[in-house]
Design a protein around this motif. Structure first.
Motif, short mmCIF file in Angstrom:
data_model
loop_
_atom_site.label_atom_id
_atom_site.label_comp_id
_atom_site.label_asym_id
_atom_site.label_seq_id
_atom_site.Cartn_x
_atom_site.Cartn_y
_atom_site.Cartn_z
N LEU A 178 0.11 0.04 6.48
CA LEU A 178 1.33 0.37 7.22
C LEU A 178 2.26 0.46 5.85
N GLY A 179 3.16 1.16 6.10
CA GLY A 179 4.42 0.97 5.38
C GLY A 179 5.62 1.37 6.20
N ASN A 193 -1.89 -3.31 3.98
CA ASN A 193 -1.75 -3.74 5.60
C ASN A 193 -1.86 -2.30 6.16
N ASP A 213 0.86 -1.23 0.07
CA ASP A 213 -0.11 -0.10 -0.01
C ASP A 213 1.05 1.23 0.00
N ALA A 214 1.98 1.19 0.81
CA ALA A 214 2.92 2.46 0.81
C ALA A 214 3.46 2.53 -0.36
#
Ligand SMILES: Cc1ncc(C[n+]2csc(CCOP(=O)(O)OP(=O)(O)O)c2C)c(N)n1
Ligand SMILES: [Mg+2]
Length: 933
Positions: A377-378, A375, A342-343
Motif C-alpha cells: 500500500l502507498g 507493504n 513500495d509506492a
C-alpha cells in the motif's frame, strides 16, 4: 606555444602552509576509460572454467536445462510472496510445465550435476527436479535475474542463491533475529500506549525488515566494510534507530514532547523525529562497522542520491573503490544501503535517476544494497494500482540488478536475502534489490482507519497473528528459545524505554541534547555568527596565480590538442597570464580552482558537459585528438599533487545529480563541490533537493554544506526556457531579513558576479570561511567572452576579497551624480554602454554582486559619497515579478531609507520567444533607467 618558464617563476609548493588534505593518486583523473572499470570482468577464472563445464552439461541435457532455466526465469511469478495471500497466482504457467520441454513425469532419472546446485549431485526424476526448483524459485523467496547479461555473473547468482537457501542459519543468529523482532514489536506497542496521538509509522507487519538490517550490518562488518551510509523514509525508521542504531530514546521522547533536539544557544529550528540523522558503531564478531543514517525530508526517496554522494566522498577520502590504486578493488571499506517504500519506489522518478547513477564513472559507489519494504500500500493506494509493471520492483530490471523477492512473514528468509545481497554486492560491485512483501498493520499512520478504503485487506490483517509472535512460536516449538527468557528480554527493553520516558517527564529534568554537528572532519568549522558579517582574504600570491594559470593549459608534449582550443583557449590564456590583465571568466575560474587544489582542497565539478563547459569556455578536461584520451591539466600541477579536480560530466538528470553532489558536500568541509546547470532554468528539475536540503538543511539539522550551484542566467533572446535561473525563487527562500541587517547566519549566499575577479573570490571564499554555506551563482553566458568583462591578476592578489557591491569606477566627481542606478548581474554592461553612448555624466551605476546576505553596510558606505543624488533606480532586465525587484525594494526602503524606482520588463508569466519582441524589450530595459520617471 608559450612555455611556462618564459612567463613565471616556479611556484614553490613546499612553502605552502596549508595542509594537504586528501591523498589521491592523479591517475584516477587522467583517463576516465582507464580507471573507471566498474564492470564485471571474467577475472574469476574459476567461474569461467565452471561456466565451460556447465555449458557442456547444459548441452548434454538441453531439454532438462530449458526446464530448469524456465524456473530461474519465471519461478518468481508463482512464488508465494504475499503474507496476505491476495495474489491471483496462476500456479500453472505453461513455461513451468515439464511437458513444454518434452519431459515426462515418470521414473526416468537425469544427471543434474552442474545444472542445479543441490548438494547431492546424483540423478533425479523430473518430479524431484521440479520440487527442488519450486523450493528455491517459487516458494516464499525467489529471484529475478535472467535479464542480467553476463553469463558468469548469472552462473554465480544461481549457484549462490541455491546454496544460500540450503545453508543453515546459526542458532545464535536466529535468537538475535527473534530478539530484534520482539523489540521492534515492543517498541511500537510502547509508543502506541504512551503517545497514542503520535504518528509513528510503525513497522508492524514488516518486522522482518529488522532481520534484513541485521544481515546487512553484520554481513558487511564481517566482510571488513568499515562504514555504511544509508537512507530510509518514515516507515519503521524509529524502530531502526531505537532498536538497532542506538539512538537514545530520551532524545526521541523529549522530541515527541516538543523539546528541541539542539541546545538553547543554537538558532536551528529542527525537524520531526522521523527525519533525524543518526550514526553509531556496531560490532559483529569483533568487527566494527560505523553506520550513518542520513537525514531525510518528507519528500519520499529524495535522500537516495545523497546517500550515494556521501558514500562516494568517503570513498575518495579513504582511497576506496574507484579511487583505489587497485582497479579490481570494488569497494572494500565504504558501502551504501537504501530502504524504499513500495509506492515510492515505483512512483518517484528520483529512484530511477539514482539507479542510473550506479554505474557511471563519476558517481558509482561500487554497488548499493536496496530494500523495498513492500507493504502493498502507498497511503490508501493498493500497490497494483501504483505501477504499470507486474511488480513494484520492475524498474531495477533495466539496470542489470538482481531482484530478490521474499515473503515478509519469514524473517529468516529476509535474513538470507540480506546475506545474498551482501555477497553479491561485494563480488560484483553492483546494485542489488530485495523486495520484501509484507503488510501494514494499521493505516498509513496509526491514526488513520485503513478499512475506509481497503476493507478486505484489513479483514485479513486484523485476523492474523503478528510476525514476531509467529517467529517466537517457531523457535519455542523448536526448543531454541524459552518463553521466560524471551519475555524477560522484552521486559528489560520496555523498562529501558520507560526509564527514558520518566526522565523526560520529570518536572525538574533538564534535557541536554547531544551535540551531533560539526564533529569529526568538521571540527575545525564553526556555526556562522548571527551578529557579524565577515569578509575573508581570498586573494593569492601573484606567483601562485601565474603558476596555476600556466599549468591550467599545460599539456603533455605528445598531446594532440584541437587547433581551435589551442588557439582560442590555450594561447589566449597564456597571453593573459603573461600580461596579468584581460583575465576572462574561465581563466578566473581555473585560477580559483587550481589555487584551492594547491592549498590542499579537492574540487569536484559535476553537471552536464562540465568538462568542456556548455558554452565551450571551460576546457578543463581536454581530449587528445589522436586517441580520445582525456587530460585534466589542473591534476598535473605538481608531481606530488595530493588534491585533485574531479570533473564529472553527468548524465541528463538534475535532481539525482544535484542530490548526489549535495551528499558529497556533506562529508568534508575540505571538498569544494560545484554543480552546474546546463542552463540555469533547468535547476527546477532538482527543486526538491533545493527546497528540502540546500536551502534548509543547516536550519533543520545543523549540517553545513558548501555546495555551489552555477546557474547560467541572462535574457539574451534564447527563449522562455534558456534565459532565467529564476533568481527570484532563490531569493524568496533566502532567510535574509527584510527589515534588519543580515549577518553571516544566512541559509545560503546568492550572488551574480559581474567580474572574473569577483567570481574568483566568491569560489575561494567557499573554502576560506570557517563555516560552510551553499552558494547560488547566477552565472554568465555572454559575459564569458565579452571583451569588457575581464579582470587583472592584481585584483585576485592577497588581501583582496569578494566585493558584494561594486561602486561606479568610471565617474570623476561623485558630487555631480543626480541619479544612481543599481543593477544586479550582466545587465550592468548594457547600461554602462548606453550611458557612454548618451554621454551622461550625472548617472552612477552601482553593481550589487551579492543579494543574500543583503549587503546593507556596503551599499550605505557607497551611497554616502553620492550626496547630491536624488533619484534611485533599480534596473533589471527581468520581468517585474521576476529577478530581484521584490527582494531589493523593501530592503532598500526599510534598511537604507532609499525608495527605489523600478525599471525593467513589466510583470509577465514567461519570457519572450519571438526575436523581435525580445529585441524591443531588451532595448526598452536599456533605455528606461536613463529616462524620466
Ligand atoms: C514526494 C512525496 N509525495 C507524497 C508524499 C505523501 N506520502 C507520505 S507517505 C506516502 C505513501 C508512501 O507509500 P510507500 O512508499 O509504499 O511507503 P509506506 O508508507 O507504505 O511504507 C505518501 C503518498 C510524500 N511524503 N512525498
Ligand atoms: Mg507501502
Amino acid at each position: 606555444m608559450f612555455r611556462c618558464s618564459q612567463i613565471i617563476k616556479h611556484f614553490n609548493h613546499s612553502n605552502n602552509k596549508h595542509a594537504i588534505l586528501a591523498n589521491l593518486t592523479p591517475k584516477n583523473y587522467h583517463y576516465q576509460t582507464e580507471i573507471y572499470t566498474n564492470k564485471f570482468e571474467a577475472f574469476d577464472e574459476k567461474l569461467s572454467e565452471k561456466l565451460k563445464n556447465t555449458n557442456q552439461s547444459r548441452n548434454n541435457q538441453s531439454n532438462l536445462y530449458r526446464f530448469i532455466n524456465a524456473y530461474r526465469q519465471h519461478g518468481y511469478r508463482i512464488a508465494k510472496l504475499d503474507p496476505l495471500n491476495q495474489q491471483n497466482n496462476n500456479n500453472k504457467l505453461s513455461e513451468l510445465d515439464p511437458a513444454t520441454y518434452g519431459l515426462e513425469r515418470d521414473s526416468t532419472t537425469y544427471p543434474i550435476q552442474d545444472l542445479i546446485h543441490a548438494s547431492d549431485s546424483g540423478k533425479l526424476t523430473i518430479d524431484e527436479v521440479e520440487n527442488y526448483l519450486k523450493t528455491i524459485y517459487s516458494d516464499k523467496i525467489s529471484i529475478e535475474f535472467e535479464f542480467i547479461t553476463c553469463p558468469e555473473e548469472k552462473l554465480w547468482i544461481e549457484q549462490k542463491f541455491e546454496e544460500h537457501l540450503s545453508r543453515p542459519i546459526e542458532t545464535q543468529t536466529r535468537l538475535d533475529i527473534l530478539d530484534l523482532l520482539m523489540k521492534s514489536q515492543a517498541f511500537d506497542h510502547f509508543l502506541a500506549e504512551k503517545f497514542p496521538s503520535f504518528k509513528r509509522y510503525s513497522l508492524e507487519g514488516g518486522e522482518s525488515a529488522m532481520a534484513f538490517y541485521h544481515s546487512i550490518f553484520s554481513g558487511l562488518a564481517k566482510n571488513d566494510i568499515e562504514q555504511l551510509i544509508m537512507g530510509i523514509a518514515h516507515r519503521g525508521r524509529l524502530n531502526l534507530v531505537t532498536c538497532m542504531l542506538n539512538l537514545d530514546p530520551v532524545l526521541l521522547f523529549a522530541k515527541i514532547k516538543g523539546r528541541s533536539e539542539y541546545s538553547a544557544d543554537v538558532t536551528a529550528t529542527g525537524d520531526i523525529s522521523h527525519h533525524f540523522p543518526c550514526s553509531t558503531d556496531l560490532t559483529f564478531d569483533g568487527k566494527k562497522i560505523h553506520v550513518s543514517l542520513l537525514q531525510n525530508p518528507s519528500h519520499l526517496e529524495a535522500v537516495d542520491p545523497l546517500v550515494l554522494g556521501k558514500a562516494r566522498a568517503k570513498q575518495m577520502s579513504s582511497k576506496d573503490c574507484l579511487y583505489s590504486d587497485d582497479p579490481k578493488n570494488i569497494s572494500k571499506k565504504i558501502a551504501s544501503f537504501l530502504i524504499h517504500g513500495d509506492a515510492a519506489f515505483a512512483g518517484q522518478g528520483i529512484v530511477s535517476e539514482t539507479f542510473q547513477l550506479s554505474k557511471l564513472p563519476s558517481y558509482s559507489v561500487g554497488g548499493t544494497i536496496h530494500l523495498i519494504t513492500n507493504n502493498q500500500l502507498g497511503f490508501t493506494l493498493p500497490s497494483n494500482l501504483g505501477r504499470s509493471g507486474h511488480f513494484n520492483s520492475d524498474l531495477a530490471k533495466g539496470f542489470d540488478c538482481p531482484i530478490i523477492h521474499v515473503n515478509g512473514d519469514d524473517p529468516e528468509l529476509a535474513y538470507r536475502a540480506g546475506q545474498f545481497a551482501v555477497e553479491y554486492r561485494n563480488k560484483f560491485g553492483k546494485d542489488v534489490l530485495v523486495d520484501m512483501v509484507c503488510f501494514r498493520k494499521y493505516g498509513h499512520n496509526e491514526l488513520d482507519d485503513p478499512s475506509f478504503t481497503n476493507p478486505l485487506m484489513y479483514k485479513t490483517i486484523n485476523s492474523r497473528e503478528t510476525v514476531p509472535n509467529m517467529y517466537k512460536k517457531i523457535l519455542l516449538d523448536e526448543n531454541l528459545a524459552d518463553s521466560g527468557s524471551v519475555e524477560l528480554e522484552v521486559k528489560n527493553f520496555e523498562s529501558m524505554l520507560a526509564e527514558a520516558l520518566s526522565k523526560v517527564e520529570k518536572n525538574n529534568y533538564k534535557f541536554e541534547p547531544r551535540n551531533t554537528y560539526l564533529n569529526g572532519q568538521w571540527s575545525d568549522m564553526r556555526l556562522s555568527s548571527n551578529n557579524e558579517r565577515s569578509t575573508w582574504n581570498t586573494g593569492c600570491s601573484l606567483d601562485l596565480l601565474r603558476f596555476v594559470g600556466v599549468k591550467s593549459v599545460s599539456l603533455p608534449d605528445d598531446f594532440s590538442v584541437h587547433p581551435t582550443v589551442e588557439r582560442a583557449h590555450v594561447h589566449k590564456r597564456l597571453e593573459r597570464i603573461r600580461d596579468g590583465k584581460k583575465i576572462d571568466w574561465s581563466t578566473a575560474e581555473a585560477l580559483a580552482i587550481g589555487s584551492l587544489i594547491s592549498q590542499g582542497y579537492n574540487v569536484r565539478i559535476s553537471g552536464q558537459d562540465v568538462g568542456r563547459g556548455t558554452f565551450s569556455h571551460r576546457h578543463a578536461m581536454l581530449v587528445d585528438q589522436k586517441n580520445n584520451k582525456t587530460f585534466i591539466p589542473l591534476n598535473n600541477l605538481d608531481q606530488n599533487q595530493k588534491s585533485f579536480f574531479e570533473i564529472c560530466n553527468s548524465f541528463l538528470s538534475e535532481e539525482a545529480v544535484m542530490g548526489f553532489d549535495y551528499g558529497f558536500s556533506l562529508d568534508s568541509p575540505n571538498n569544494l563541490v560545484i554543480w552546474e546547470a546546463q542552463f540555469g532554468d533547468f535547476f527546477n528539475g532538482a527543486q526538491i533537493i533545493i527546497d528540502t536540503y540546500i536551502s534548509s538543511g543547516e536550519t533543520k539539522w545543523l549540517y553545513q554544506s558548501g555546495l555551489v550551484l552555477l546557474l547560467p542566467h541572462g535574457f539574451d533572446g534564447a527563449g522562455p526556457e534558456h534565459s532565467s535561473c529564476r533568481i527570484e525563487r532563490f531569493l524568496q527562500m533566502s532567510s535574509s531579513k527584510e527589515d534588519k541587517v543580515d549577518s553571516d547566519d544566512i541559509n545560503y549566499f546568492i550572488a551574480n558576479p559581474t567580474t572574473p575577479a569577483n567570481y574568483f573570490h566568491l569560489l575561494r571564499r567557499q573554502m576560506m570561511m570557517p563555516f560552510r554555506k551553499p552558494l547560488i551563482v547566477a552565472s554568465p553566458k555572454n559575459l564569458l567572452r565579452l571583451p569588457e568583462c575581464v579582470s587583472t591578476l592584481e585584483e585576485m592578489c592577497e588581501n583582496k576579497s569578494f566585493r558584494p557591491v561594486i561602486d561606479d569606477e568610471k565617474i570623476d566627481g561623485k558630487d555631480s551624480i543626480k541619479r544612481v542606478i543599481f543593477v544586479f548581474g550582466k545587465h550592468f554592461y548594457a547600461l554602462d554602454n548606453e550611458r557612454t553612448k548618451r554621454g551622461l555624466k550625472d548617472v552612477a551605476l552601482i553593481r550589487i554582486e551579492e543579494l543574500s546576505p543583503f549587503p546593507a553596510h556596503e551599499i550605505r558606505n557607497v551611497m554616502q559619497q553620492y550626496k547630491n543624488a536624488k533619484e534611485f533606480v533599480w534596473s533589471q532586465e527581468e520581468h517585474r515579478n521576476m529577478g530581484a525587484w521584490s527582494f531589493v525594494s523593501p530592503r532598500f526602503e526599510n534598511i537604507l531609507g532609499i525608495k527605489l524606482k523600478y525599471s525593467g520588463r513589466e510583470a509577465h508569466n514567461t519570457i519572450a520567444g519571438i526575436g523581435e519582441l525580445h529585441a524591443k524589450e531588451a532595448q526598452y530595459v536599456i533605455n528606461r533607467p536613463f529616462e524620466k520617471f
